[in-house]
Design a protein around this motif. Structure first.
Motif, mmCIF file in Angstrom:
data_model
loop_
_atom_site.group_PDB
_atom_site.id
_atom_site.type_symbol
_atom_site.label_atom_id
_atom_site.label_comp_id
_atom_site.label_asym_id
_atom_site.label_seq_id
_atom_site.Cartn_x
_atom_site.Cartn_y
_atom_site.Cartn_z
ATOM 1 N N ASP A 63 0.863 -1.074 -0.067
ATOM 2 C CA ASP A 63 -0.054 0.013 0.024
ATOM 3 C C ASP A 63 0.813 1.000 0.041
ATOM 4 O OD1 ASP A 63 -2.456 1.468 -0.143
ATOM 5 O OD2 ASP A 63 -2.334 1.508 2.417
ATOM 6 N N ARG A 64 0.261 2.480 -0.328
ATOM 7 C CA ARG A 64 0.925 3.730 -0.190
ATOM 8 C C ARG A 64 -0.199 4.422 0.678
ATOM 9 N NH1 ARG A 64 3.575 4.805 -6.062
ATOM 10 N NH2 ARG A 64 5.243 3.489 -5.726
ATOM 11 N N ILE A 65 0.271 5.472 1.569
ATOM 12 C CA ILE A 65 -0.609 6.068 2.088
ATOM 13 C C ILE A 65 -1.126 7.503 1.450
ATOM 14 C CG2 ILE A 65 -1.093 7.593 4.304
ATOM 15 C CD1 ILE A 65 0.633 5.639 5.998
ATOM 16 N N MET A 66 -2.390 7.530 0.946
ATOM 17 C CA MET A 66 -2.741 8.772 0.377
ATOM 18 C C MET A 66 -4.219 8.700 0.722
ATOM 19 S SD MET A 66 -1.137 8.222 -3.659
ATOM 20 C CE MET A 66 -1.677 6.664 -4.071
ATOM 21 N N GLY A 67 -4.796 10.281 0.440
ATOM 22 C CA GLY A 67 -6.085 10.420 0.529
ATOM 23 C C GLY A 67 -6.796 9.650 -0.578
ATOM 24 N N GLU B 45 -6.910 11.242 -4.016
ATOM 25 C CA GLU B 45 -5.692 11.396 -4.541
ATOM 26 C C GLU B 45 -5.226 10.275 -5.546
ATOM 27 O OE1 GLU B 45 -2.532 12.418 -1.992
ATOM 28 O OE2 GLU B 45 -3.904 13.542 -0.835
ATOM 29 N N THR B 46 -6.039 9.003 -5.287
ATOM 30 C CA THR B 46 -5.715 7.481 -6.002
ATOM 31 C C THR B 46 -6.580 7.630 -7.119
ATOM 32 O OG1 THR B 46 -7.656 6.332 -4.653
ATOM 33 C CG2 THR B 46 -5.560 6.567 -3.476
ATOM 34 N N ASP B 47 -5.935 6.420 -8.077
ATOM 35 C CA ASP B 47 -6.772 6.383 -9.341
ATOM 36 C C ASP B 47 -7.015 4.846 -9.578
ATOM 37 O OD1 ASP B 47 -4.352 5.295 -9.933
ATOM 38 O OD2 ASP B 47 -3.623 7.217 -10.909
ATOM 39 N N PHE C 5 -3.947 2.478 -9.243
ATOM 40 C CA PHE C 5 -3.267 2.337 -7.852
ATOM 41 C C PHE C 5 -4.411 1.155 -7.234
ATOM 42 C CE2 PHE C 5 -3.810 3.401 -3.332
ATOM 43 C CZ PHE C 5 -2.672 3.296 -3.044
ATOM 44 N N GLY D 245 -6.088 7.350 4.743
ATOM 45 C CA GLY D 245 -4.947 7.330 3.752
ATOM 46 C C GLY D 245 -4.956 6.036 3.257
ATOM 47 N N GLU D 246 -5.656 4.953 3.620
ATOM 48 C CA GLU D 246 -5.720 3.462 3.445
ATOM 49 C C GLU D 246 -7.007 3.107 2.745
ATOM 50 O OE1 GLU D 246 -1.970 1.510 5.275
ATOM 51 O OE2 GLU D 246 -3.312 2.094 6.816
ATOM 52 N N GLN E 196 5.812 3.606 3.444
ATOM 53 C CA GLN E 196 4.683 4.214 3.622
ATOM 54 C C GLN E 196 4.764 5.634 4.156
ATOM 55 O OE1 GLN E 196 2.084 1.507 5.737
ATOM 56 N NE2 GLN E 196 1.234 0.707 3.779
#
Length: 253
Positions: free
Chosen positions: A92-96, A99-101, A104, A149-150, A194
């Motif tokens: 995983d990567r921590i992002m709002g 912000e993801t697509d 991802f 974020g996850e 992360q």
């Protein structure tokens, strides 16, 4: 007679600790990891530590069915049928969420849910034939309570908890147990990647420590003992359970 355990994502962190624990308990162990060299190096270290040769490292991209099947066939050819499956691999990567697509989402789902489901589907027939099996899915407290974020990762881990419970119901009469183990914040390369190395990541890290009643992050070895127990005969009447190893951060009853 030694049983064969597969640990996915076992080249480092929680997976390596689990592989070492299972080998120490007398199991043969196959470490499946996308990093072939790291998997083999970890296998060699464990073999040297426990004084047993039946620990191997095999390259496998769990998100790719063909790669997963090739690795499984190699493991079975070398060590025999699988008795214990630990679906540990995660990414995983921590992002709002906004912000993801979709690219991802696809990767997170493939690594954390679809890939483990596919591997489990290939392994269960071996357990049915032996009338014995242990499935242990390393989920996350993010799947129990959510994690900012996850979003997609949390969804996948919640899915693995539900998957674990359903397998427990379907295969209980075949002496196959299925449980989910949920790490709380654990000091691993995945977490550090992360969070990053900047000031923001360090603040999050320290905030996590403050939130945990034991005032420290988990260590990979904290998870390994629980997995080792669930993989053995003494846990034969424990199935369909979701167990947090979080230093008291989550207390679900």
């Amino acid at each position: 007679m030694s049983r064969l355990a597969i640990v996915t994502g076992g080249a480092g962190g929680i997976g390596a600790a689990i592989a070492a624990e299972l080998a120490t308990l007398g199991n043969n162990v196959a470490i499946l990891d996308i990093n072939k060299e790291a998997a083999q190096e970890t296998a060699e270290k464990i073999s040297d530590s426990v004084g047993r040769d039946a620990v191997i490292g095999v390259e496998a991209d769990i998100s790719d069915d063909a790669s997963s099947e090739t690795a499984l066939n190699l493991v079975v050819e070398q060590l025999g049928p699988v008795s214990i499956l630990v679906n540990n691999v995660g990414w995983d990567r921590i992002m709002g969420f906004l912000e993801t697509d979709s690219a991802f989402w696809d990767k997170v789902i493939a690594v954390n849910m679809r890939g483990p489901i596919a591997l489990t589907h290939k392994v269960i027939p071996m357990m049915l034939e032996a009338k014995w099996g242990r499935i242990i899915n390393i989920a996350s407290d993010a799947g129990r309570v959510g994690s900012s974020g996850e979003a997609v990762y949390s969804a996948c881990k919640a899915g693995m908890i539900g998957f674990s419970k359903t397998l427990a119901r379907e295969f209980a009469r075949a002496n196959i147990t299925s449980n989910a183990v949920c790490p709380g914040p654990t000091d691993t390369p995945l977490l550090n990647n992360q969070l990053g190395e900047g000031e923001t990541g360090r603040k999050i890290y320290e905030g996590l420590k403050r939130a945990i009643p034991m005032k420290r992050l988990g260590q990979p070895e904290d998870l390994a003992g629980m997995v080792g127990f669930l993989a053995g005969d003494k846990a034969s009447f424990i199935t369909g359970q979701t167990i947090s190893v979080s230093g008291g951060l989550t207390m679900n009853g």
